[in-house]
Design a protein around this motif. Structure first.
Motif, mmCIF file in Angstrom:
data_model
loop_
_atom_site.group_PDB
_atom_site.id
_atom_site.type_symbol
_atom_site.label_atom_id
_atom_site.label_comp_id
_atom_site.label_asym_id
_atom_site.label_seq_id
_atom_site.Cartn_x
_atom_site.Cartn_y
_atom_site.Cartn_z
ATOM 1 N N THR A 98 -42.514 -48.883 -9.234
ATOM 2 C CA THR A 98 -42.391 -50.265 -8.737
ATOM 3 C C THR A 98 -41.770 -51.200 -9.768
ATOM 4 O O THR A 98 -41.950 -52.422 -9.682
ATOM 5 C CB THR A 98 -43.762 -50.824 -8.277
ATOM 6 O OG1 THR A 98 -44.629 -51.004 -9.407
ATOM 7 C CG2 THR A 98 -44.416 -49.922 -7.251
ATOM 8 N N VAL A 99 -41.022 -50.656 -10.719
ATOM 9 C CA VAL A 99 -40.341 -51.503 -11.704
ATOM 10 C C VAL A 99 -39.237 -52.308 -11.039
ATOM 11 O O VAL A 99 -38.964 -53.460 -11.397
ATOM 12 C CB VAL A 99 -39.774 -50.644 -12.852
ATOM 13 C CG1 VAL A 99 -38.944 -51.498 -13.809
ATOM 14 C CG2 VAL A 99 -40.905 -49.962 -13.605
ATOM 15 N N GLY A 100 -38.576 -51.722 -10.034
ATOM 16 C CA GLY A 100 -37.503 -52.407 -9.321
ATOM 17 C C GLY A 100 -36.458 -51.410 -8.839
ATOM 18 O O GLY A 100 -36.215 -50.379 -9.484
ATOM 19 N N ALA A 101 -35.862 -51.709 -7.694
ATOM 20 C CA ALA A 101 -34.839 -50.826 -7.118
ATOM 21 C C ALA A 101 -33.526 -50.997 -7.864
ATOM 22 O O ALA A 101 -33.031 -52.117 -8.024
ATOM 23 C CB ALA A 101 -34.648 -51.139 -5.645
ATOM 24 N N LYS A 102 -32.964 -49.895 -8.313
ATOM 25 C CA LYS A 102 -31.663 -49.893 -8.994
ATOM 26 C C LYS A 102 -30.751 -48.864 -8.324
ATOM 27 O O LYS A 102 -31.209 -47.820 -7.871
ATOM 28 C CB LYS A 102 -31.818 -49.549 -10.479
ATOM 29 C CG LYS A 102 -32.585 -50.595 -11.279
ATOM 30 C CD LYS A 102 -31.807 -51.899 -11.411
ATOM 31 C CE LYS A 102 -32.523 -52.911 -12.270
ATOM 32 N NZ LYS A 102 -31.739 -54.164 -12.435
ATOM 33 N N ALA A 103 -29.471 -49.186 -8.278
ATOM 34 C CA ALA A 103 -28.503 -48.320 -7.611
ATOM 35 C C ALA A 103 -28.388 -46.976 -8.315
ATOM 36 O O ALA A 103 -28.434 -46.905 -9.548
ATOM 37 C CB ALA A 103 -27.141 -49.000 -7.561
ATOM 38 N N GLU A 112 -16.834 -45.418 -12.228
ATOM 39 C CA GLU A 112 -18.218 -45.389 -11.769
ATOM 40 C C GLU A 112 -18.336 -46.059 -10.400
ATOM 41 O O GLU A 112 -17.829 -47.164 -10.196
ATOM 42 C CB GLU A 112 -19.090 -46.125 -12.783
ATOM 43 C CG GLU A 112 -20.521 -46.333 -12.362
ATOM 44 C CD GLU A 112 -21.121 -47.571 -13.005
ATOM 45 O OE1 GLU A 112 -22.012 -48.179 -12.394
ATOM 46 O OE2 GLU A 112 -20.694 -47.948 -14.120
ATOM 47 N N ILE A 113 -19.000 -45.397 -9.454
ATOM 48 C CA ILE A 113 -19.139 -45.930 -8.096
ATOM 49 C C ILE A 113 -20.530 -45.606 -7.570
ATOM 50 O O ILE A 113 -21.273 -44.814 -8.151
ATOM 51 C CB ILE A 113 -18.088 -45.354 -7.131
ATOM 52 C CG1 ILE A 113 -18.252 -43.828 -7.005
ATOM 53 C CG2 ILE A 113 -16.679 -45.711 -7.565
ATOM 54 C CD1 ILE A 113 -17.397 -43.206 -5.911
ATOM 55 N N VAL A 129 -30.381 -40.499 -14.799
ATOM 56 C CA VAL A 129 -30.649 -41.079 -16.110
ATOM 57 C C VAL A 129 -30.348 -42.568 -16.037
ATOM 58 O O VAL A 129 -29.283 -42.961 -15.536
ATOM 59 C CB VAL A 129 -29.794 -40.423 -17.216
ATOM 60 C CG1 VAL A 129 -30.181 -40.966 -18.585
ATOM 61 C CG2 VAL A 129 -29.944 -38.902 -17.180
ATOM 62 N N TYR A 130 -31.252 -43.382 -16.538
ATOM 63 C CA TYR A 130 -31.067 -44.832 -16.451
ATOM 64 C C TYR A 130 -30.214 -45.342 -17.612
ATOM 65 O O TYR A 130 -30.395 -44.957 -18.765
ATOM 66 C CB TYR A 130 -32.416 -45.557 -16.474
ATOM 67 C CG TYR A 130 -32.257 -47.056 -16.330
ATOM 68 C CD1 TYR A 130 -32.139 -47.634 -15.076
ATOM 69 C CD2 TYR A 130 -32.180 -47.874 -17.450
ATOM 70 C CE1 TYR A 130 -31.959 -49.005 -14.935
ATOM 71 C CE2 TYR A 130 -31.997 -49.243 -17.319
ATOM 72 C CZ TYR A 130 -31.886 -49.801 -16.057
ATOM 73 O OH TYR A 130 -31.693 -51.145 -15.931
ATOM 74 N N PHE A 131 -29.276 -46.254 -17.278
ATOM 75 C CA PHE A 131 -28.482 -46.963 -18.280
ATOM 76 C C PHE A 131 -28.340 -48.418 -17.836
ATOM 77 O O PHE A 131 -27.959 -48.696 -16.696
ATOM 78 C CB PHE A 131 -27.094 -46.347 -18.457
ATOM 79 C CG PHE A 131 -27.104 -44.973 -19.039
ATOM 80 C CD1 PHE A 131 -27.293 -44.781 -20.401
ATOM 81 C CD2 PHE A 131 -26.936 -43.859 -18.228
ATOM 82 C CE1 PHE A 131 -27.321 -43.507 -20.946
ATOM 83 C CE2 PHE A 131 -26.958 -42.583 -18.766
ATOM 84 C CZ PHE A 131 -27.146 -42.400 -20.122
ATOM 85 N N GLY A 132 -28.614 -49.339 -18.730
ATOM 86 C CA GLY A 132 -28.474 -50.750 -18.414
ATOM 87 C C GLY A 132 -27.044 -51.187 -18.225
ATOM 88 O O GLY A 132 -26.779 -52.225 -17.608
ATOM 89 N N SER A 133 -26.085 -50.399 -18.702
ATOM 90 C CA SER A 133 -24.672 -50.760 -18.604
ATOM 91 C C SER A 133 -24.055 -50.420 -17.255
ATOM 92 O O SER A 133 -22.934 -50.841 -16.953
ATOM 93 C CB SER A 133 -23.875 -50.063 -19.714
ATOM 94 O OG SER A 133 -24.009 -48.648 -19.603
ATOM 95 N N ASN A 135 -23.357 -50.243 -13.109
ATOM 96 C CA ASN A 135 -23.298 -51.193 -12.005
ATOM 97 C C ASN A 135 -23.040 -52.611 -12.503
ATOM 98 O O ASN A 135 -23.790 -53.550 -12.217
ATOM 99 C CB ASN A 135 -24.591 -51.134 -11.187
ATOM 100 C CG ASN A 135 -24.415 -51.689 -9.790
ATOM 101 O OD1 ASN A 135 -23.307 -51.821 -9.291
ATOM 102 N ND2 ASN A 135 -25.534 -52.009 -9.154
ATOM 103 N N SER A 136 -21.951 -52.739 -13.276
ATOM 104 C CA SER A 136 -21.550 -54.041 -13.844
ATOM 105 C C SER A 136 -22.659 -54.636 -14.696
ATOM 106 O O SER A 136 -22.925 -55.852 -14.658
ATOM 107 C CB SER A 136 -21.150 -55.008 -12.728
ATOM 108 O OG SER A 136 -20.079 -54.500 -11.983
ATOM 109 N N SER A 137 -23.310 -53.781 -15.471
ATOM 110 C CA SER A 137 -24.358 -54.179 -16.428
ATOM 111 C C SER A 137 -25.601 -54.756 -15.758
ATOM 112 O O SER A 137 -26.387 -55.462 -16.405
ATOM 113 C CB SER A 137 -23.807 -55.177 -17.462
ATOM 114 O OG SER A 137 -22.808 -54.571 -18.256
ATOM 115 N N THR A 138 -25.795 -54.457 -14.465
ATOM 116 C CA THR A 138 -27.047 -54.838 -13.815
ATOM 117 C C THR A 138 -28.072 -53.717 -13.908
ATOM 118 O O THR A 138 -29.222 -53.894 -13.500
ATOM 119 C CB THR A 138 -26.824 -55.201 -12.336
ATOM 120 O OG1 THR A 138 -26.321 -54.056 -11.644
ATOM 121 C CG2 THR A 138 -25.832 -56.346 -12.205
#
Length: 320
Positions: A98-103, A112-113, A129-133, A135-138
């Motif tokens: 429940t941290v939040g939905a990410k693409a 990247e798409i 693997v999660y990266f903060g960079s 989806n346009s850094s979202t």
């Protein structure tokens, strides 16, 4: 709450980096066994998270998951493997703990798409693997192993269209598609109606038009005599009204490559129908748009107020 993701690669910083593990200098001997067992717990949590054993919920395109590791924030390099419950039908998000939905994203030759339909198949394990960079850094999850079906899968764009009474067909919001395939079977009753194809870079506000925008030619045919077929002097691209009787009857297949790329767009057209001489003729037409632009709208139409008395159209696409 802490997790293995809070551990540091600098040993001295791990004295109290985890709230259930105590590795402070001068710690009491009685705390050592507790900390050792807690480390075993953290390692097992990580093994579970990458072993696709955690149950997932949500929907095919909005996945939720409670990881074994009790992390409360996403950090670069956070790795999860899940076993899909459904086939995805489009872009997908993952909400872990429940941290939040990410693409969920993937990397293609063009960059990247979002994942596309068929990238995730029910029953298969997928590593992200999660990266903060991303989806346009979202922030987003990088899908390491998309299924092959999603890499080159044709998908129908919208419903099958009944062409009865129409003068043109138009599809907008196609920027996700690098390839398009249009299948047409139609009968046009008004003489002089010239069928043509056009593309747009502004969702149909304006369309390319005229020979200055395109080059095209008739590659081969089975008709003995053909005039005016696929010549660059025509105003519409590719124009093939002269290939058929004045009341046009045709079966047409069009495949477009590099549609959404900033490069010349290529058309391969196969058209079949009764020629004015009364024979059934089949023609292969090749065309390309001279100007380099990324397109997002496509149109098939008739000139001179001609209409389709009957027929249907199906548009398919490959994302990328």
């Amino acid at each position: 709450m802490s997790s293995i993701n809070d551990w540091s690669t600098t040993a001295a910083n791990n004295a109290t980096s985890d709230n259930i593990i105590n590795w402070q200098e001068g710690q009491l001997p009685s705390t050592v066994n507790n900390s050792a067992r807690a480390m075993m717990q953290r390692v097992k949590e990580y093994i579970s998270d990458i072993g696709a054993v955690n149950a997932i919920g949500g929907t095919a395109n909005a996945i939720t998951m409670t990881a074994t590791s009790p992390f409360s924030a996403y950090s670069d390099g956070l790795r999860i493997t899940f076993r899909a419950a459904n086939n995805n039908t489009g872009a997908v998000t993952l909400n872990a703990n429940t941290v939040g939905a990410k693409a969920i994203r993937k990397v293609t030759a063009s960059g990247e798409i979002d994942v596309v339909a068929g990238d995730i198949i029910a029953g298969q394990p997928y590593e992200v693997v999660y990266f903060g960079s991303l989806n346009s850094s979202t922030g987003g999850w990088l899908l390491v192993n998309p299924s092959k079906s999603g890499l080159s899968a044709w998908e129908q764009i919208g419903p099958t269209i009944d062409m009865t009474g129409a003068t043109n067909l138009q599809w907008n919001n196609l920027s996700l598609y690098r390839k398009l395939r249009l299948s047409l079977e139609f009968y046009a009753t008004t003489a002089g109606g010239q069928p043509f194809f056009r593309v747009s870079s502004n969702n149909g506000s304006t369309f390319d038009n005229g020979a200055s925008d395109y080059n095209f030619s008739l590659l081969t045919s089975v008709a003995a005599t053909v005039t005016g077929a696929g010549q660059a002097s025509t105003s519409y691209v590719p124009g093939f009204a002269s290939l058929f009787s004045s009341a046009i009857q045709a079966d047409v297949k069009v495949e477009i490559s590099d549609f959404n790329k900033s490069s010349p767009t290529f058309f391969n057209i196969v058209t079949q129908g009764p020629h004015s001489s009364g024979v059934i003729a089949k023609y292969f037409i090749w065309a390309f748009r001279n100007q380099s632009a990324a397109h997002n709208s496509f149109q098939f139409a008739l000139t001179n107020a001609s209409t389709f008395s009957s027929g249907f159209a199906v548009l398919e696409g490959v994302r990328g």
